[in-house]
Write a protein that holds these residues in place. Structure first.
Motif, PDB file in Angstrom:
ATOM      1  N   ARG A   1       2.416  16.853 -12.644  1.00  0.00           N
ATOM      2  CA  ARG A   1       3.437  17.888 -12.463  1.00  0.00           C
ATOM      3  C   ARG A   1       3.880  18.004 -11.006  1.00  0.00           C
ATOM      4  N   ASP A   2       3.609  16.968 -10.228  1.00  0.00           N
ATOM      5  CA  ASP A   2       3.955  16.993  -8.806  1.00  0.00           C
ATOM      6  C   ASP A   2       5.464  16.819  -8.638  1.00  0.00           C
ATOM      7  N   ASP A   3       6.140  17.859  -8.123  1.00  0.00           N
ATOM      8  CA  ASP A   3       7.571  17.741  -7.829  1.00  0.00           C
ATOM      9  C   ASP A   3       7.838  17.878  -6.328  1.00  0.00           C
ATOM     10  N   THR A   4       6.786  17.680  -5.520  1.00  0.00           N
ATOM     11  CA  THR A   4       6.906  17.774  -4.063  1.00  0.00           C
ATOM     12  C   THR A   4       7.135  16.409  -3.431  1.00  0.00           C
ATOM     13  N   VAL A   5       6.386  15.394  -3.877  1.00  0.00           N
ATOM     14  CA  VAL A   5       6.543  14.031  -3.360  1.00  0.00           C
ATOM     15  C   VAL A   5       6.621  13.061  -4.541  1.00  0.00           C
ATOM     16  N   ASP A   6       7.093  11.836  -4.262  1.00  0.00           N
ATOM     17  CA  ASP A   6       7.185  10.810  -5.303  1.00  0.00           C
ATOM     18  C   ASP A   6       5.927   9.951  -5.276  1.00  0.00           C
ATOM     19  N   ALA A   7       4.787  10.585  -5.576  1.00  0.00           N
ATOM     20  CA  ALA A   7       3.521   9.853  -5.551  1.00  0.00           C
ATOM     21  C   ALA A   7       3.452   8.794  -6.644  1.00  0.00           C
ATOM     22  N   ALA A   8       4.179   9.005  -7.745  1.00  0.00           N
ATOM     23  CA  ALA A   8       4.131   8.045  -8.848  1.00  0.00           C
ATOM     24  C   ALA A   8       4.627   6.670  -8.410  1.00  0.00           C
ATOM     25  N   ALA A   9       5.623   6.628  -7.518  1.00  0.00           N
ATOM     26  CA  ALA A   9       6.128   5.341  -7.035  1.00  0.00           C
ATOM     27  C   ALA A   9       5.061   4.603  -6.238  1.00  0.00           C
TER      28      ALA A   9
ATOM     29  N   ALA B   1       1.818   5.071  -6.666  1.00  0.00           N
ATOM     30  CA  ALA B   1       0.801   4.700  -7.651  1.00  0.00           C
ATOM     31  C   ALA B   1       1.188   3.442  -8.416  1.00  0.00           C
ATOM     32  N   ASP B   2       2.467   3.320  -8.775  1.00  0.00           N
ATOM     33  CA  ASP B   2       2.930   2.130  -9.489  1.00  0.00           C
ATOM     34  C   ASP B   2       2.720   0.872  -8.645  1.00  0.00           C
ATOM     35  N   ALA B   3       3.029   0.977  -7.341  1.00  0.00           N
ATOM     36  CA  ALA B   3       2.834  -0.175  -6.449  1.00  0.00           C
ATOM     37  C   ALA B   3       1.355  -0.515  -6.326  1.00  0.00           C
ATOM     38  N   ALA B   4       0.507   0.498  -6.299  1.00  0.00           N
ATOM     39  CA  ALA B   4      -0.939   0.265  -6.216  1.00  0.00           C
ATOM     40  C   ALA B   4      -1.445  -0.423  -7.477  1.00  0.00           C
ATOM     41  N   ALA B   5      -0.966   0.018  -8.631  1.00  0.00           N
ATOM     42  CA  ALA B   5      -1.386  -0.591  -9.898  1.00  0.00           C
ATOM     43  C   ALA B   5      -0.969  -2.043  -9.962  1.00  0.00           C
ATOM     44  N   GLU B   6       0.197  -2.369  -9.423  1.00  0.00           N
ATOM     45  CA  GLU B   6       0.689  -3.750  -9.434  1.00  0.00           C
ATOM     46  C   GLU B   6      -0.224  -4.682  -8.660  1.00  0.00           C
ATOM     47  N   ARG B   7      -0.864  -4.187  -7.633  1.00  0.00           N
ATOM     48  CA  ARG B   7      -1.746  -5.044  -6.838  1.00  0.00           C
ATOM     49  C   ARG B   7      -3.216  -4.844  -7.191  1.00  0.00           C
ATOM     50  N   GLY B   8      -3.492  -4.207  -8.338  1.00  0.00           N
ATOM     51  CA  GLY B   8      -4.855  -4.104  -8.830  1.00  0.00           C
ATOM     52  C   GLY B   8      -5.632  -2.911  -8.337  1.00  0.00           C
ATOM     53  N   GLY B   9      -4.953  -1.947  -7.695  1.00  0.00           N
ATOM     54  CA  GLY B   9      -5.632  -0.740  -7.243  1.00  0.00           C
ATOM     55  C   GLY B   9      -5.952   0.197  -8.400  1.00  0.00           C
ATOM     56  N   THR B  10      -6.807   1.164  -8.135  1.00  0.00           N
ATOM     57  CA  THR B  10      -7.171   2.170  -9.127  1.00  0.00           C
ATOM     58  C   THR B  10      -6.217   3.350  -9.027  1.00  0.00           C
ATOM     59  N   VAL B  11      -5.687   3.777 -10.176  1.00  0.00           N
ATOM     60  CA  VAL B  11      -4.784   4.925 -10.224  1.00  0.00           C
ATOM     61  C   VAL B  11      -5.359   5.963 -11.177  1.00  0.00           C
ATOM     62  N   GLU B  12      -5.447   7.206 -10.706  1.00  0.00           N
ATOM     63  CA  GLU B  12      -5.898   8.308 -11.556  1.00  0.00           C
ATOM     64  C   GLU B  12      -4.832   9.396 -11.560  1.00  0.00           C
TER      65      GLU B  12
ATOM     66  N   ALA C   1       6.011   8.915  -0.514  1.00  0.00           N
ATOM     67  CA  ALA C   1       6.505   7.541  -0.605  1.00  0.00           C
ATOM     68  C   ALA C   1       7.213   7.084   0.665  1.00  0.00           C
ATOM     69  N   ARG C   2       7.588   8.036   1.512  1.00  0.00           N
ATOM     70  CA  ARG C   2       8.323   7.703   2.744  1.00  0.00           C
ATOM     71  C   ARG C   2       8.046   8.770   3.793  1.00  0.00           C
ATOM     72  N   LEU C   3       7.833   8.338   5.040  1.00  0.00           N
ATOM     73  CA  LEU C   3       7.627   9.293   6.123  1.00  0.00           C
ATOM     74  C   LEU C   3       8.967   9.757   6.686  1.00  0.00           C
ATOM     75  N   ASP C   4       8.911  10.779   7.516  1.00  0.00           N
ATOM     76  CA  ASP C   4      10.125  11.337   8.116  1.00  0.00           C
ATOM     77  C   ASP C   4      10.885  10.317   8.959  1.00  0.00           C
ATOM     78  N   ASP C   5      10.149   9.347   9.543  1.00  0.00           N
ATOM     79  CA  ASP C   5      10.808   8.330  10.364  1.00  0.00           C
ATOM     80  C   ASP C   5      11.346   7.167   9.534  1.00  0.00           C
ATOM     81  N   GLY C   6      11.238   7.276   8.211  1.00  0.00           N
ATOM     82  CA  GLY C   6      11.755   6.236   7.325  1.00  0.00           C
ATOM     83  C   GLY C   6      10.748   5.189   6.913  1.00  0.00           C
ATOM     84  N   SER C   7       9.523   5.266   7.404  1.00  0.00           N
ATOM     85  CA  SER C   7       8.505   4.272   7.037  1.00  0.00           C
ATOM     86  C   SER C   7       8.284   4.271   5.529  1.00  0.00           C
ATOM     87  N   ASP C   8       8.295   3.076   4.937  1.00  0.00           N
ATOM     88  CA  ASP C   8       8.213   2.903   3.492  1.00  0.00           C
ATOM     89  C   ASP C   8       6.759   2.721   3.074  1.00  0.00           C
ATOM     90  N   VAL C   9       6.186   3.746   2.458  1.00  0.00           N
ATOM     91  CA  VAL C   9       4.784   3.698   2.051  1.00  0.00           C
ATOM     92  C   VAL C   9       4.594   2.770   0.849  1.00  0.00           C
TER      93      VAL C   9
END
Length: 199
Positions: free
Chosen positions: A151-159, A161-172, A125-133
């Protein structure tokens, strides 16, 4: 699939592998995971996507140049994208983990009117330089696919995915951890199906 080793023309010494059957008019640029955690163009998730693409779509898997907290790595992705855009009619983006964030940020910064379908697997969800994905996803005006493990506890991919769903993207969602152990072929096929349809 036959693979050619190539060097991308820039100042950061980028090496890449071009997976090609020699008959493609479209290509996917594949962004590897975090280079400080052994991420490279040989990542099995990138190779799974490349191997599942139809013959009409090549895949360019590249290594980042010297570590630059995300800034240089985004520039590397742009270099790879420009190389691909000069040679193919259609170009898509794929990235895994850190590379998913890079792919999404690169897609968000594409020139107006140029559509670059993008797929990201377990994107950070965020790069090391602070870029907001997450914010970048809201600016993408192209076909979009996000996949992540429940079960991903390494990155916050769900956040992301939620943004993608809001703009009509496909989430699996997959019953998997961050690394998709035992499921790499399955997720590779899902990504390849999306990109094959989008390109």
């Amino acid at each position: 699939m036959p693979t050619e080793r190539i060097h991308l023309p820039d100042g950061r010494g980028l090496t890449a592998s071009l997976d090609t059957h020699g008959e493609a008019d479209a290509i996917v640029v594949a962004c590897p995971p975090h280079p400080q955690h052994d991420g490279s163009r040989h990542d099995p998730r990138l190779e799974a996507v490349s191997g599942a693409l139809p013959r009409r779509i090549d895949c360019l898997r590249f290594d980042y140049g010297p570590w630059d907290e995300g800034r240089g790595e985004r520039a590397d992705a742009r270099t790879a994208l420009e190389w691909a855009g000069d040679r193919y009619d259609a170009v898509g983006l794929f990235g895994y983990s850190f590379g998913g964030g890079i792919a999404l940020l690169t897609a968000a910064d594409s020139e107006p009117g140029i559509e670059r379908p993008v797929a990201a697997l377990s994107p950070t969800a965020r790069l090391d330089d602070g870029s907001d994905v997450v914010d970048a996803v809201r600016r993408i005006d192209a076909p979009l696919w996000i996949g992540y493990g429940t079960r991903d506890d390494t990155v916050d991919a769900a956040a992301v995915a939620d943004a993608a769903a809001e703009r009509g993207g496909t989430v699996e969602r997959f019953s998997a951890d961050h690394f998709f152990v035992g499921q790499q072929r399955t997720v590779g096929e899902r990504v390849a199906t999306f990109l094959g349809d989008a390109l």
